[in-house]
Each structure stands twice: as C-alpha cells, then as structure tokens.
Design an enzyme around this catalytic site. Structure first.
Site, PDB file in Angstrom:
ATOM      1  N   LYS A  13       1.023  -1.238  -0.088  1.00  0.00           N
ATOM      2  CA  LYS A  13       0.050  -0.070   0.060  1.00  0.00           C
ATOM      3  C   LYS A  13       0.955   1.179  -0.018  1.00  0.00           C
ATOM      4  O   LYS A  13       2.379   1.185   0.400  1.00  0.00           O
ATOM      5  CB  LYS A  13      -0.901  -0.154   1.299  1.00  0.00           C
ATOM      6  CG  LYS A  13      -0.303  -0.013   2.543  1.00  0.00           C
ATOM      7  CD  LYS A  13       0.325   1.315   3.077  1.00  0.00           C
ATOM      8  CE  LYS A  13       1.002   1.316   4.381  1.00  0.00           C
ATOM      9  NZ  LYS A  13       1.696   2.470   4.850  1.00  0.00           N
ATOM     10  N   ASP A 140      -1.807  -1.667  10.270  1.00  0.00           N
ATOM     11  CA  ASP A 140      -2.337  -1.623   9.042  1.00  0.00           C
ATOM     12  C   ASP A 140      -3.280  -3.068   8.473  1.00  0.00           C
ATOM     13  O   ASP A 140      -3.406  -2.882   7.378  1.00  0.00           O
ATOM     14  CB  ASP A 140      -1.019  -1.406   7.935  1.00  0.00           C
ATOM     15  CG  ASP A 140      -0.397   0.041   8.280  1.00  0.00           C
ATOM     16  OD1 ASP A 140      -1.224   0.928   8.709  1.00  0.00           O
ATOM     17  OD2 ASP A 140       0.830   0.219   7.762  1.00  0.00           O
TER      18      ASP A 140
HETATM   19  O1  C5P Z   1       0.710  -1.151  14.928  1.00  0.00           O
HETATM   20  P1  C5P Z   1       1.975  -1.363  14.633  1.00  0.00           P
HETATM   21  O2  C5P Z   1       2.782  -2.609  14.905  1.00  0.00           O
HETATM   22  O3  C5P Z   1       2.271  -1.007  12.825  1.00  0.00           O
HETATM   23  O4  C5P Z   1       2.893  -0.133  15.028  1.00  0.00           O
HETATM   24  C1  C5P Z   1       4.230  -0.237  15.279  1.00  0.00           C
HETATM   25  C2  C5P Z   1       4.630   0.890  16.155  1.00  0.00           C
HETATM   26  O5  C5P Z   1       4.240   2.399  15.666  1.00  0.00           O
HETATM   27  C3  C5P Z   1       3.836   1.051  17.546  1.00  0.00           C
HETATM   28  O6  C5P Z   1       4.352   0.154  18.685  1.00  0.00           O
HETATM   29  C4  C5P Z   1       3.525   2.618  18.074  1.00  0.00           C
HETATM   30  O7  C5P Z   1       4.798   2.861  18.788  1.00  0.00           O
HETATM   31  C5  C5P Z   1       3.570   3.213  16.697  1.00  0.00           C
HETATM   32  N1  C5P Z   1       2.109   3.795  16.109  1.00  0.00           N
HETATM   33  C6  C5P Z   1       1.644   4.399  17.021  1.00  0.00           C
HETATM   34  N2  C5P Z   1       0.280   4.952  16.397  1.00  0.00           N
HETATM   35  C7  C5P Z   1      -0.164   4.185  15.464  1.00  0.00           C
HETATM   36  C8  C5P Z   1       0.280   3.115  14.559  1.00  0.00           C
HETATM   37  C9  C5P Z   1       1.869   2.818  15.249  1.00  0.00           C
HETATM   38  O8  C5P Z   1       1.869   5.415  17.649  1.00  0.00           O
HETATM   39  N3  C5P Z   1      -1.464   4.393  15.063  1.00  0.00           N
END
Ligand code: C5P
Length: 295
Positions: A13, A140
């Site tokens: 994406k 995502d």
């Molecule tokens: O959800 P994901 O594993 O992709 O997120 C990785 C890191 O990015 C999370 O641990 C967080 O620190 C940050 N994050 C965030 N806000 C979001 C998505 C991700 O702070 N909406």
C-alpha cells in the site's frame, strides 16, 4: 478435514494522505490516513488441515526478522488461537515488498494468511473477530483484510471507511536502501509536531483532488534524518509526480503519473540518477482474494 492449500497474493500500500493526531493513553497515535493498494505484492501459499501439527513458515527472498517475529507466522499462530483448530498450518512466503519501507508488506502478509485460513476453515472465526485478530497484529492489517483497495483509516488506522475508486494510475516507487522503524518514527514526530491537526477535508474524487490534499506528517522528520528520502522526494517532484510523497513512515517514496510511458521513462531516469530500484506499479481496484487469478 483433509489437507488443503490455497495461494494468495499480498499487495503493498501507499498512503495518499497521512496526518498524525494526538498520542493516546494506550501509546498509539490517532491517525487520519488514506490507504491505496498497489500491484507490487508478496506471494503466499497456505496449507492447513489433516493431522494435528504446528505452524511452520518457509521464506523466499529478503526478510530481516526471525521467523517467530514474522507477521505471517504470527498471523497463523493467532488464527489457531482464535479458532482452536488443531491442524498443522504451513505458510510459504515469497517476499518481494521491502521491509521497513512504509509499504505495509508485513501487515499485508498477515492479512493474506488470515484470509487464506478463513478460506480453508470457513466460518470458524467470525469476521468481526478476524478483524480484531488482524488489528492486534498491526495497525495496517485491517486495511488489507478489508473490502476496499482504497480506504480512509482513522483510530490507529484500523477504523476503515471505503473510498470510491480512482481511475487506474501508474506509480513510481523509489526504494532507498534504508529502513525506517515505525515506533521511533512516531516518537520523533511527537517531539517535533504540534498535537492537533485538521481532518481530511473531503473524500478525494479525482487524482487532481488527491494531489491537492496529499500530505504526510512524517515527511519533515524522516527527510531531515534520512538524506536518501529527501533526495528521492526531490527527484520525484522534479519529475512532476502528482502527488509525490513518502509512504507511511518511509523510507519508500512514490510519485503518481497518468500514463505507463511517462512512469516508465521517469523510473529509468530516477534509477540512473539515484542508483536505487524504482519499480513502476499500478493502483489496484480490488484487494486480492484467496485463489483468485493473481491472488
Ligand atoms: O501497529 P504497528 O505494529 O504497526 O505499530 C508499530 C508502532 O508504531 C507501535 O508500537 C507504535 O509505537 C507506533 N504507532 C503509533 N500509532 C499508530 C500506529 C503505530 O504510535 N497509529
């Protein structure tokens, strides 16, 4: 049940719009973003059924993380926990989407595994629970598990509203040889950016409207700390990409062009000028399904 297998592709994406709002009590940031799936994809073969057994993952292509941390593996484990099925699950993953690029490759792999297992074990995990399992794996993942190849994401990115499809367009991806870790990118942003942003003005109805509203709050901080990203964005803008943006928290950048000829010529010049891969991909009108042609 008998052992069965299904193939599925896991698309990348790009984010056409990405605003980071406030940091929430759970540590995540509230987002307002527009996801669009593109034709660059990983390929998966998922097999399940037969005798009780473990989850296994085999990998082809570059993947920097250990198998136990791989999101495709973790998705299979999570499906097993949610469904209670005892059967062996084997996942073969052919990796093409670069990791740490902001292209959602790991999340898309996870969603593809969940879709494939839902196809092989229909109805065992209700759809709402499948989405919750996906959201727990990564912010995502629900987009890739969703119904629409273009969607607005709010909340952590997991609250989705489908957007009307745009005409097919050609996207030049520039893949600088650097990885950006998402967590630290959010942390850096928090120090640099003010807390509250305006929301997406209106759903974009045309590429012209997308170009007008295109923005990515990570661009300032990531371009300032990664000269490669600044160079890629500058080059895409010089070539007239509309829009030309960082994807997610990077390091991949992309530019949208109306014709294949133009995109191919731009990609050739950028590969020469920057020395990094610049594949031309198309926007997708639908997300791949298990066993569908190309899916
Ligand atoms: O959800 P994901 O594993 O992709 O997120 C990785 C890191 O990015 C999370 O641990 C967080 O620190 C940050 N994050 C965030 N806000 C979001 C998505 C991700 O702070 N909406």
């Amino acid at each position: 049940m008998a052992l069965r297998s299904v193939g599925i592709s896991a698309p990348a994406k790009v984010n056409l719009y990405l605003r980071v709002l406030h940091r929430r009590p759970d540590g995540f940031h509230e987002l307002d973003t527009v996801f669009l799936a593109v034709s660059l994809h990983d390929e998966l073969l998922v097999e399940s059924g037969g005798a009780p057994g473990p989850v296994t993952l085999t990998l082809q292509g570059p993947d920097p993380c250990a198998v136990a941390d791989n999101l495709a593996f973790r998705a299979a484990e999570a499906f097993r926990a949610a469904s209670g099925i005892p059967h062996a699950i084997s996942v073969h993953l052919e990796k093409r989407i670069p990791a740490g690029a902001g292209l959602g490759g790991g999340s898309s792999d996870a969603a593809a595994v969940l879709r494939a297992l839902d196809h092989l074990h229909p109805g065992v995990v209700p759809r709402s629970e499948l989405m919750a399992v996906g959201a727990a794996l990564g912010s995502d993942v629900p987009f890739f598990l969703g119904e629409s190849a273009m969607a607005r994401g709010t909340g952590r990115g997991e609250v989705l509203r489908p957007l009307p499809p745009l005409p097919e367009a050609y996207v030049v991806l520039v893949l600088p040889p650097v990885h950006v870790a998402t967590g630290p990118a959010f942390a850096a942003l928090k120090r640099n950016e003010s807390a509250v942003r305006e929301a997406l003005p209106a759903p974009p109805g045309s590429w012209e409207a997308v170009s007008e509203m295109a923005t990515n709050d990570f661009e300032g901080v990531i371009a300032a700390t990664h000269a490669e990203v600044a160079a890629a964005l500058g080059a895409l803008r010089d070539e007239g990409g509309r829009p030309a943006l960082l994807s997610g928290s990077g390091a991949a950048c992309f530019g949208v062009f109306p014709s294949l000829e133009r995109a191919t010529a731009v990609a050739g010049r950028l590969e020469e000028r920057l020395g990094w891969p610049a594949p031309v991909v198309t926007t997708l009108g639908a997300l791949p399904r298990p066993g569908s042609p190309g899916g």
